[in-house]
Design an enzyme around this catalytic site. Structure first.
Site, mmCIF file in Angstrom:
data_model
loop_
_atom_site.group_PDB
_atom_site.id
_atom_site.type_symbol
_atom_site.label_atom_id
_atom_site.label_comp_id
_atom_site.label_asym_id
_atom_site.label_seq_id
_atom_site.Cartn_x
_atom_site.Cartn_y
_atom_site.Cartn_z
ATOM 1 N N CYS A 1 0.811 -1.222 0.000
ATOM 2 C CA CYS A 1 0.000 0.000 0.000
ATOM 3 C C CYS A 1 0.844 1.272 0.000
ATOM 4 O O CYS A 1 0.317 2.363 -0.224
ATOM 5 C CB CYS A 1 -0.958 -0.014 1.188
ATOM 6 S SG CYS A 1 -2.189 -1.324 1.015
ATOM 7 N N HIS B 1 -3.304 7.202 1.871
ATOM 8 C CA HIS B 1 -3.682 5.877 1.372
ATOM 9 C C HIS B 1 -5.070 5.537 1.934
ATOM 10 O O HIS B 1 -5.367 5.831 3.090
ATOM 11 C CB HIS B 1 -2.656 4.838 1.818
ATOM 12 C CG HIS B 1 -3.092 3.439 1.556
ATOM 13 N ND1 HIS B 1 -3.461 3.009 0.298
ATOM 14 C CD2 HIS B 1 -3.270 2.378 2.388
ATOM 15 C CE1 HIS B 1 -3.826 1.744 0.373
ATOM 16 N NE2 HIS B 1 -3.720 1.336 1.621
ATOM 17 N N ASN C 1 -10.004 -0.333 -0.819
ATOM 18 C CA ASN C 1 -8.544 -0.250 -0.823
ATOM 19 C C ASN C 1 -8.021 -0.866 -2.122
ATOM 20 O O ASN C 1 -8.091 -2.077 -2.309
ATOM 21 C CB ASN C 1 -8.004 -0.998 0.400
ATOM 22 C CG ASN C 1 -6.489 -0.912 0.503
ATOM 23 O OD1 ASN C 1 -5.812 -0.442 -0.415
ATOM 24 N ND2 ASN C 1 -5.956 -1.386 1.619
HETATM 25 N N1 COA Z 1 -18.367 -7.977 9.025
HETATM 26 C C1 COA Z 1 -18.762 -8.157 10.285
HETATM 27 N N2 COA Z 1 -17.909 -8.423 11.293
HETATM 28 C C2 COA Z 1 -16.604 -8.508 10.998
HETATM 29 C C3 COA Z 1 -16.126 -8.336 9.686
HETATM 30 C C4 COA Z 1 -17.062 -8.072 8.672
HETATM 31 N N3 COA Z 1 -16.712 -7.897 7.393
HETATM 32 N N4 COA Z 1 -14.796 -8.465 9.693
HETATM 33 C C5 COA Z 1 -14.431 -8.700 10.960
HETATM 34 N N5 COA Z 1 -15.531 -8.749 11.741
HETATM 35 C C6 COA Z 1 -15.625 -9.000 13.173
HETATM 36 C C7 COA Z 1 -14.422 -9.696 13.709
HETATM 37 O O1 COA Z 1 -14.510 -11.098 13.486
HETATM 38 C C8 COA Z 1 -14.480 -9.359 15.170
HETATM 39 O O2 COA Z 1 -15.387 -10.204 15.792
HETATM 40 P P1 COA Z 1 -15.029 -10.852 17.226
HETATM 41 O O3 COA Z 1 -14.865 -9.674 18.135
HETATM 42 O O4 COA Z 1 -16.206 -11.695 17.490
HETATM 43 O O5 COA Z 1 -13.751 -11.595 17.001
HETATM 44 C C9 COA Z 1 -15.090 -7.955 15.162
HETATM 45 O O6 COA Z 1 -15.679 -7.781 13.874
HETATM 46 C C10 COA Z 1 -14.074 -6.865 15.387
HETATM 47 O O7 COA Z 1 -12.935 -7.160 14.609
HETATM 48 P P2 COA Z 1 -11.754 -6.169 14.537
HETATM 49 O O8 COA Z 1 -10.642 -6.762 13.745
HETATM 50 O O9 COA Z 1 -11.444 -5.628 15.898
HETATM 51 O O10 COA Z 1 -12.442 -4.999 13.712
HETATM 52 P P3 COA Z 1 -11.815 -3.641 13.400
HETATM 53 O O11 COA Z 1 -12.680 -2.582 13.954
HETATM 54 O O12 COA Z 1 -10.357 -3.601 13.725
HETATM 55 O O13 COA Z 1 -11.952 -3.590 11.817
HETATM 56 C C11 COA Z 1 -10.554 -3.908 9.897
HETATM 57 C C12 COA Z 1 -11.338 -4.564 11.014
HETATM 58 C C13 COA Z 1 -9.905 -4.968 9.026
HETATM 59 C C14 COA Z 1 -11.502 -3.073 9.096
HETATM 60 C C15 COA Z 1 -9.485 -3.028 10.548
HETATM 61 O O14 COA Z 1 -8.779 -3.752 11.496
HETATM 62 C C16 COA Z 1 -8.510 -2.438 9.570
HETATM 63 O O15 COA Z 1 -8.840 -1.585 8.810
HETATM 64 N N6 COA Z 1 -7.239 -2.872 9.664
HETATM 65 C C17 COA Z 1 -6.152 -2.266 8.942
HETATM 66 C C18 COA Z 1 -6.258 -2.369 7.468
HETATM 67 C C19 COA Z 1 -5.067 -1.703 6.904
HETATM 68 O O16 COA Z 1 -4.812 -0.543 7.146
HETATM 69 N N7 COA Z 1 -4.247 -2.391 6.190
HETATM 70 C C20 COA Z 1 -2.969 -1.821 5.847
HETATM 71 C C21 COA Z 1 -2.916 -1.249 4.579
HETATM 72 S S1 COA Z 1 -3.399 -2.345 3.363
#
Ligand code: COA
Length: 334
Positions: free
Chosen positions: A117, A258, A288
């Site tokens: 990214c 980004h 993304n």
């Molecule tokens: N729909 C519903 N629930 C979802 C889900 C979806 N698509 N994806 C994950 N969950 C759930 C998880 O399983 C978790 O459930 P649990 O608590 O029962 O285990 C809950 O939602 C919270 O998960 P969490 O990972 O804490 O969510 P989050 O708020 O961190 O959001 C992302 C997840 C992936 C959106 C976030 O972590 C993110 O953006 N990460 C970084 C991405 C990034 O910047 N990448 C680098 C550049 S590419």
């Protein structure tokens, strides 16, 4: 900034391409356990584009052709093509070679650059350095990714995040050192490699029926871990480049972040003291798109008449590797 240099590198042309097929959040409600509400509030994404037929070189070629046409530049004039991508058509030859042939850039050399990214940011810095050297006059830097080719549509943690697209800058020299790229801070930290990666297909785990059975050819991400370091990494480096260049938040026309997650973008803007109307955003439309996020924001805002010559921009990214960085540039196109 290097004080003794003769040339600065300015953006003189822009191009982009997003495929027509749209996957909206409702679509994902049908294939994994998720909801439109969850995706919107946790990521800011509403829909993303998917390339049904073709590969990353096709996305990159369309963006390059858009650039050549809008900048009124002939393909023979291009000296170098750099393609930032983590989804090359093949390991080799480089996607840059395929684009060179597709657009008829007979006099160009080029290569692919892999920084996930942060790919476009790293490629932009590299392209600018080639131009600043005085040796190359027209460098095309393309960010292109067909993320759908490495996305597991059974994994709700990742499949809702990514989309396909490409966008490109043309970079040329100017003797006006008050325009163009002014400074960059770029970093890698490979100790983060297992938080976000594709495990299979490389020399570590060459493609085999076992790697396929284990789903190793898809994106693996520890979302929570990446989120934490991405927020800190992107916000800190954006703040650092402001301080290093004595920029106040009111000096900056736009932050161009980004587009991985709206919450990471908001945290960066907050750290820099920048209001939301000065942050380029298109994550809601495309998700993304890895290397295409930053240049596509710039293309869209420029074409909407929202960017003017002399505007100070901070580009910022965080990605797999880990890789991250920020660039400070002064916009040169009327
Ligand atoms: N729909 C519903 N629930 C979802 C889900 C979806 N698509 N994806 C994950 N969950 C759930 C998880 O399983 C978790 O459930 P649990 O608590 O029962 O285990 C809950 O939602 C919270 O998960 P969490 O990972 O804490 O969510 P989050 O708020 O961190 O959001 C992302 C997840 C992936 C959106 C976030 O972590 C993110 O953006 N990460 C970084 C991405 C990034 O910047 N990448 C680098 C550049 S590419």
């Amino acid at each position: 900034m290097i004080k003794h240099k003769k040339y600065n590198a300015v953006v003189t042309g822009l191009g982009m391409y997003f495929p027509e097929k749209i996957l909206d959040n409702k679509y994902f409600e049908k294939i994994v356990e998720t909801s439109d509400e969850w995706i919107r509030t946790r990521t800011g994404i509403i829909e993303r584009r998917i390339l049904e037929n073709g590969a990353t070189s096709d996305l990159a070629t369309r963006a390059a052709q858009d650039l050549l046409q809008s900048a009124k530049v002939s393909p023979e004039e291009i000296d170098v093509i750099i393609v930032a991508t983590v989804t090359p058509d093949m390991f080799f030859p480089a996607t840059a070679c395929l684009v060179q042939d597709n657009i008829g850039a007979k006099n160009a050399w080029g290569f692919d650059l892999s920084a996930a990214c942060s790919g476009f940011l790293f490629a932009y810095q590299t392209g600018c350095a080639l131009v600043e050297s005085g040796k190359y006059k027209k460098v095309m830097v393309i960010g292109a990714d067909k993320m759908s080719s490495i996305t597991d549509y059974r994994d709700r943690n990742t499949c809702i995040l990514f989309g396909d697209g490409a966008a490109a800058f043309l970079i040329e020299p100017t003797e006006d050192l008050n325009l163009g790229l002014q400074d960059s801070l770029l970093k890698v930290d490979g100790s983060g490699r297992e938080a976000l990666y594709m495990k299979g297909g490389g020399s570590l785990n060459p493609a085999s029926h076992i790697t396929v059975e284990k789903n190793l050819h898809y994106i693996y991400q520890d979302g929570k871990a990446v989120f934490k370091v991405a927020v800190k990494g992107m916000a800190d480096i954006s703040y650092d480049i402001m301080k290093k260049n004595n920029l106040k938040s009111e000096d900056i026309a736009y932050l161009v972040p980004h587009q991985a997650n709206l919450r990471i973008i908001d945290a960066t803007a907050e750290r820099m003291g920048i209001s939301k109307d000065k942050v380029m955003i298109n994550i809601q439309k495309y998700g993304n798109t890895t290397a295409a996020t930053i240049p596509s924001c710039v293309v869209e805002y420029y074409r909407a008449g929202k960017l003017k010559k002399g505007d100070k921009l901070i580009l910022a990214a965080f990605g797999a590797g880990f890789t991250w960085g920020a660039s400070y540039l002064i916009w040169a196109m009327d």
